[in-house]
Design an enzyme around this catalytic site. Structure first.
Site, mmCIF file in Angstrom:
data_model
loop_
_atom_site.group_PDB
_atom_site.id
_atom_site.type_symbol
_atom_site.label_atom_id
_atom_site.label_comp_id
_atom_site.label_asym_id
_atom_site.label_seq_id
_atom_site.Cartn_x
_atom_site.Cartn_y
_atom_site.Cartn_z
ATOM 1 N N GLY A 22 0.804 -1.213 0.000
ATOM 2 C CA GLY A 22 0.000 0.000 0.000
ATOM 3 C C GLY A 22 0.835 1.261 0.000
ATOM 4 C CG PHE A 23 0.266 6.176 0.387
ATOM 5 C CD1 PHE A 23 1.332 6.654 -0.367
ATOM 6 C CD2 PHE A 23 -0.321 7.032 1.310
ATOM 7 C CE1 PHE A 23 1.815 7.947 -0.199
ATOM 8 C CE2 PHE A 23 0.146 8.324 1.486
ATOM 9 C CZ PHE A 23 1.215 8.776 0.730
ATOM 10 C CG LEU A 24 2.873 4.117 5.947
ATOM 11 C CD1 LEU A 24 3.999 5.149 5.865
ATOM 12 C CD2 LEU A 24 2.066 4.303 7.230
ATOM 13 N N GLY A 25 2.864 1.531 3.342
ATOM 14 C CA GLY A 25 3.593 0.278 3.519
ATOM 15 C C GLY A 25 4.758 0.100 2.575
ATOM 16 C CB ILE A 62 -4.855 -8.869 8.597
ATOM 17 C CG1 ILE A 62 -5.875 -7.741 8.382
ATOM 18 C CG2 ILE A 62 -3.595 -8.641 7.784
ATOM 19 C CD1 ILE A 62 -5.437 -6.411 8.946
ATOM 20 C CB SER A 124 -5.323 7.974 12.406
ATOM 21 O OG SER A 124 -5.744 9.232 11.901
ATOM 22 C CE LYS A 158 -5.698 3.452 11.694
ATOM 23 N NZ LYS A 158 -4.938 2.353 11.024
#
Length: 372
Positions: A22-25, A62, A124, A158
Site C-alpha cells: 500500500g501507500f505507506l507500507g 489479516i 492516526s 483506529k
C-alpha cells in the site's frame, strides 16, 4: 533517502510489513531494504503492485487467523509493522470494523503465538480529534475522543485498534511482546491517492480562484517518507528495549506508548494547496482569489449535499470539506523527537515538489497507455 552502506546499517532481524504493497507500507519496505540490515516480508490482500526485489510477498487476509498464522510461522518475524487499513473515505462501517479492529486483533494474536518481539501499529492523529474543534499544538496528553463523540467512524475504529495494540504491550500472558502506536498527521507523497490528487485536480480544472476561510489556520501535512522513517525508528527502539534487563524510565520508554508524527512544519492550509499548484505549473499569486467565509461555505455545502443526494450523486463540496479547510489542526511531535530520535528527513517544499512530479509522471504514463 539515499541507501546506507551495509556496514552502517542497523540490524532489525526479520521484519514483516502488513499492508506492505500500500501507500505507506511500500515506503516503509523501501526504507527497510535501503537503510537497515534485515530480511523483509510483506502481507497484503493482493501483492501485485509496489513490489521490490529481495522481499518475500504473501497474499493474506489479516481478518482470518487461518490465513495469517501460517505466514507468520513460515517467516518467523522479529518485528511486525501493521499498516493495513481501508482508506479514510469511501469505506463502510462494516469494512472499517472488520479490518481496523478485528484484523488488528488477529495480528496481535498471531504475534503472540509466534513470539514476535515488536509490534508497530499505524494509528492516526485523528483519534484525538472531534473533526470540529481546533487542535493547536496537540500532543499525546490529549485524550482519545470517546466513541459517542467521534463523528468519523474510521477514527473510532483506529482508536479501538490502537487500544488493543497498546494493551498487548508486556501483557501478563505474553510479556515478551512490546508494542507501539504511530499517529501520522495528514500523510501525502508518492503513491498518494487521497491528499494530493484532488488538490492537483483543482488546478487541472482551473478552479483555483477561490478559497474557503481567510487562510489563517495552521494545518499539519506529513510526507510519507518521514512517516515511514518513524516506523523504522520505532521498530529499532522496541527491539533495543527488548534486550534491556531493566525497564526504562517513564520519561524514556517507548513500548506501550503512542507518538504523533508530523513534518514539524505546520503550514497555512491554502498555502499548502498553492504550493502544490505551483509545482504543477501555476504562476498565479493570490490577487485573483475570492474568499468565501466558513459560514457561507457551510451553507453552500449543505445545499449541494442535499441536492446531490436527491439525484443520487456525490457533491463537489461538502460541509466536512469546508470545516477541514477552515480549522486549525496541528500537533507537537516532540515526544517522538525525544524518545525515538525522530527528525523529518524531507522538508515540506522538497516533499511537495518531488511528490507532485511523481504523480504528474504517473498521470502522463497512464494517458499514453490509453492513447490520449
Amino acid at each position: 533517502m539515499a541507501p546506507i552502506p551495509s556496514s552502517q546499517k542497523k540490524p532489525l532481524g526479520n521484519v514483516m510489513v502488513i499492508g506492505g504493497c500500500g501507500f505507506l507500507g511500500h515506503h516503509i519496505v523501501a526504507q527497510l531494504v535501503e537503510s537497515y540490515n534485515c530480511k523483509v516480508s510483506v502481507i497484503d490482500i493482493r501483492t501485485v503492485r509496489n513490489r521490490r526485489d529481495g522481499v518475500q510477498y504473501f497474499d493474506g487476509d489479516i481478518t482470518s487467523m487461518e490465513s495469517l498464522l501460517p505466514i507468520f510461522q513460515k517467516t518467523k518475524p522479529d518485528v511486525v509493522i501493521h499498516t493495513a487499513s481501508p482508506q479514510l473515505h469511501g469505506g463502510s462501517k462494516e469494512l472499517y470494523r472488520k479490518v481496523n479492529v478485528d484484523g488488528t486483533r488477529c495480528v496481535i494474536e498471531a504475534c503472540q503465538e509466534t513470539n514476535v518481539k515488536a509490534l508497530v501499529y499505524t494509528s492516526s492523529a485523528s483519534v484525538i480529534h472531534d473533526n470540529a474543534s481546533d487542535l493547536i499544538n496537540a500532543d499525546e496528553r490529549w485524550p482519545i475522543i470517546p466513541a459517542k463523540s467521534q463523528t468519523e467512524y474510521y477514527s473510532q475504529t483506529k482508536a479501538e485498534a490502537e487500544l488493543l495494540v497498546l494493551s498487548a504491550n508486556r501483557s501478563l500472558t505474553n510479556p515478551s511482546l512490546l508494542t507501539i502506536s504511530i499517529r501520522p498527521a495528514g500523510i501525502f507523497g508518492e503513491g498518494d491517492m487521497q491528499c494530493l490528487p484532488p488538490i492537483m485536480a483543482v488546478y487541472a480544472n482551473n478552479q483555483t480562484d477561490f478559497q474557503l476561510g481567510d487562510n489563517t489556520n495552521l494545518f499539519d501535512f506529513t510526507y510519507v517518507g518521514n512517516v515511514a522513517h518513524a516506523h523504522c525508528l520505532a521498530s529499532l527502539a522496541l527491539l533495543t528495549t527488548s534486550t534491556m534487563k531493566i525497564k526504562p524510565l517513564d520519561t524514556e520508554k517507548v513500548d506501550g506508548e503512542a507518538f504523533f508524527i508530523t513534518n514539524d512544519q505546520p503550514v497555512y492550509f491554502w498555502d499548502f494547496a498553492r504550493a502544490i499548484w505551483k509545482a504543477c505549473g501555476s504562476e498565479k499569486g493570490t490577487e485573483h482569489v475570492w474568499e468565501i467565509s466558513q459560514d457561507v461555505g457551510l451553507m453552500i455545502g449543505g445545499i449541494l449535499e442535499w441536492g446531490m443526494w436527491v439525484v443520487g450523486r456525490a457533491p463537489k463540496l461538502t460541509r466536512r470539506q469546508v470545516k477541514y479547510s477552515c480549522m486549525i489542526r496541528y500537533y507537537d511531535c516532540g515526544k517522538a523527537k525525544r524518545r525515538l530520535g525522530y527528525r523529518p528527513l524531507t522538508g515540506l517544499p522538497e516533499a511537495i515538489e518531488q511528490s507532485v512530479k511523481f504523480i504528474l509522471e504517473e498521470q502522463r504514463v497512464e494517458r499514453e497507455k490509453k492513447g490520449q
